[in-house]
Write a protein that holds these residues in place. Structure first.
Motif, PDB file in Angstrom:
ATOM      1  N   HIS A  51      43.518  51.725  35.722  1.00 44.79           N
ATOM      2  CA  HIS A  51      43.342  50.274  35.804  1.00 44.79           C
ATOM      3  C   HIS A  51      43.247  49.631  34.424  1.00 44.79           C
ATOM      4  O   HIS A  51      42.794  48.488  34.294  1.00 44.79           O
ATOM      5  CB  HIS A  51      42.093  49.965  36.630  1.00 44.79           C
ATOM      6  CG  HIS A  51      42.176  50.539  38.003  1.00 44.79           C
ATOM      7  ND1 HIS A  51      42.909  49.958  39.011  1.00 44.79           N
ATOM      8  CD2 HIS A  51      41.659  51.678  38.536  1.00 44.79           C
ATOM      9  CE1 HIS A  51      42.818  50.696  40.096  1.00 44.79           C
ATOM     10  NE2 HIS A  51      42.081  51.751  39.833  1.00 44.79           N
ATOM     11  N   ILE A  53      41.241  50.125  31.924  1.00 48.25           N
ATOM     12  CA  ILE A  53      39.876  49.780  31.530  1.00 48.25           C
ATOM     13  C   ILE A  53      39.398  50.826  30.530  1.00 48.25           C
ATOM     14  O   ILE A  53      39.495  52.023  30.779  1.00 48.25           O
ATOM     15  CB  ILE A  53      38.931  49.745  32.752  1.00 48.25           C
ATOM     16  CG1 ILE A  53      39.417  48.713  33.768  1.00 48.25           C
ATOM     17  CG2 ILE A  53      37.500  49.446  32.308  1.00 48.25           C
ATOM     18  CD1 ILE A  53      38.670  48.758  35.087  1.00 48.25           C
ATOM     19  N   ALA A  58      33.612  49.674  30.186  1.00 51.65           N
ATOM     20  CA  ALA A  58      33.057  49.924  31.520  1.00 51.65           C
ATOM     21  C   ALA A  58      31.608  50.379  31.447  1.00 51.65           C
ATOM     22  O   ALA A  58      30.830  50.127  32.368  1.00 51.65           O
ATOM     23  CB  ALA A  58      33.902  50.957  32.254  1.00 51.65           C
ATOM     24  N   HIS A  63      32.245  46.946  36.027  1.00 50.18           N
ATOM     25  CA  HIS A  63      33.649  46.600  36.269  1.00 50.18           C
ATOM     26  C   HIS A  63      34.008  46.923  37.710  1.00 50.18           C
ATOM     27  O   HIS A  63      33.493  47.876  38.288  1.00 50.18           O
ATOM     28  CB  HIS A  63      34.581  47.420  35.362  1.00 50.18           C
ATOM     29  CG  HIS A  63      34.719  46.885  33.987  1.00 50.18           C
ATOM     30  ND1 HIS A  63      33.674  46.818  33.105  1.00 50.18           N
ATOM     31  CD2 HIS A  63      35.795  46.387  33.334  1.00 50.18           C
ATOM     32  CE1 HIS A  63      34.108  46.314  31.956  1.00 50.18           C
ATOM     33  NE2 HIS A  63      35.392  46.043  32.075  1.00 50.18           N
ATOM     34  N   SER A  64      34.917  46.132  38.250  1.00 51.95           N
ATOM     35  CA  SER A  64      35.424  46.408  39.594  1.00 51.95           C
ATOM     36  C   SER A  64      36.852  45.911  39.716  1.00 51.95           C
ATOM     37  O   SER A  64      37.339  45.152  38.882  1.00 51.95           O
ATOM     38  CB  SER A  64      34.522  45.780  40.653  1.00 51.95           C
ATOM     39  OG  SER A  64      34.417  44.397  40.448  1.00 51.95           O
ATOM     40  N   ILE A  65      37.485  46.373  40.769  1.00 50.44           N
ATOM     41  CA  ILE A  65      38.843  45.949  41.106  1.00 50.44           C
ATOM     42  C   ILE A  65      38.758  45.315  42.486  1.00 50.44           C
ATOM     43  O   ILE A  65      38.302  45.948  43.438  1.00 50.44           O
ATOM     44  CB  ILE A  65      39.827  47.143  41.133  1.00 50.44           C
ATOM     45  CG1 ILE A  65      39.775  47.939  39.822  1.00 50.44           C
ATOM     46  CG2 ILE A  65      41.257  46.659  41.439  1.00 50.44           C
ATOM     47  CD1 ILE A  65      40.200  47.184  38.594  1.00 50.44           C
ATOM     48  N   LYS A  70      42.768  42.650  41.171  1.00 49.03           N
ATOM     49  CA  LYS A  70      42.303  42.008  39.933  1.00 49.03           C
ATOM     50  C   LYS A  70      41.079  42.732  39.382  1.00 49.03           C
ATOM     51  O   LYS A  70      40.168  43.089  40.122  1.00 49.03           O
ATOM     52  CB  LYS A  70      41.946  40.545  40.192  1.00 49.03           C
ATOM     53  CG  LYS A  70      43.135  39.697  40.536  1.00 49.03           C
ATOM     54  CD  LYS A  70      42.721  38.270  40.771  1.00 49.03           C
ATOM     55  CE  LYS A  70      43.943  37.466  41.191  1.00 49.03           C
ATOM     56  NZ  LYS A  70      43.580  36.254  41.909  1.00 49.03           N
ATOM     57  N   THR A  71      41.068  42.908  38.055  1.00 43.90           N
ATOM     58  CA  THR A  71      39.918  43.499  37.389  1.00 43.90           C
ATOM     59  C   THR A  71      38.887  42.406  37.141  1.00 43.90           C
ATOM     60  O   THR A  71      39.217  41.356  36.588  1.00 43.90           O
ATOM     61  CB  THR A  71      40.327  44.135  36.048  1.00 43.90           C
ATOM     62  OG1 THR A  71      41.320  45.136  36.297  1.00 43.90           O
ATOM     63  CG2 THR A  71      39.142  44.757  35.337  1.00 43.90           C
ATOM     64  N   THR A  73      34.519  41.681  36.068  1.00 43.98           N
ATOM     65  CA  THR A  73      33.370  42.301  35.410  1.00 43.98           C
ATOM     66  C   THR A  73      32.116  41.458  35.610  1.00 43.98           C
ATOM     67  O   THR A  73      32.176  40.313  36.052  1.00 43.98           O
ATOM     68  CB  THR A  73      33.604  42.449  33.891  1.00 43.98           C
ATOM     69  OG1 THR A  73      33.639  41.157  33.293  1.00 43.98           O
ATOM     70  CG2 THR A  73      34.887  43.190  33.582  1.00 43.98           C
ATOM     71  N   SER A  77      31.467  41.043  39.527  1.00 36.94           N
ATOM     72  CA  SER A  77      31.490  42.355  40.190  1.00 36.94           C
ATOM     73  C   SER A  77      30.348  42.493  41.187  1.00 36.94           C
ATOM     74  O   SER A  77      30.535  43.042  42.274  1.00 36.94           O
ATOM     75  CB  SER A  77      31.396  43.478  39.154  1.00 36.94           C
ATOM     76  OG  SER A  77      32.604  43.612  38.452  1.00 36.94           O
TER      77      SER A  77
END
Length: 130
Positions: A51, A53, A58, A63-65, A70-71, A73, A77
């Protein structure tokens, strides 16, 4: 008509941080529908590269998707987590409706810097702090 499959959001968390691990364990217990993919970056840092990152980024901030790829933070998140957990959906909706995300992000950003600097206190294996 074919039903479109929803991709689970992914949350990357620092499993080497006792505070983070405790909080994520709580969310995992609440996630009875297994609606989030939880990735411990302390154990599986290589999964971040899929991803784009960076590990240190991180480690510094959650962080998340999202389901649409979409990334995101920080507080966004946390809102993603809460929106996907039955007990927390209303809280996430309320915080968004009250437009509190910027204020919460202000405080989270400061906490995240402090947490990253103090994440181990001899309780976990070291990681580069560039």
């Amino acid at each position: 008509m074919l039903q479109e499959l929803k991709t689970k959001p992914i949350v990357f968390f620092d499993g080497g941080c006792p505070l983070c691990k405790k909080e994520i364990r709580h969310y995992q217990r609440v996630d009875t529908d297994n609606s989030i993919e939880w990735v411990d970056i302390h154990l599986n840092p290589e999964l971040l590269s899929d991803h784009n990152i960076e590990l240190n980024a991180a480690m510094e901030r959650l962080h998340s998707i999202s389901s649409d790829g979409k990334t995101i933070t920080g507080v966004a998140s946390f809102l993603l987590i809460w929106e996907n957990l039955p007990r927390y959906k209303r809280i996430a909706g309320l915080l968004r409706a009250l437009k509190l995300e910027p204020l919460l992000e202000f405080f989270y950003s400061r906490f995240a810097v402090w947490r990253f600097k103090n994440r181990c206190n001899d309780q976990c294996s070291p990681i580069s702090r560039n």
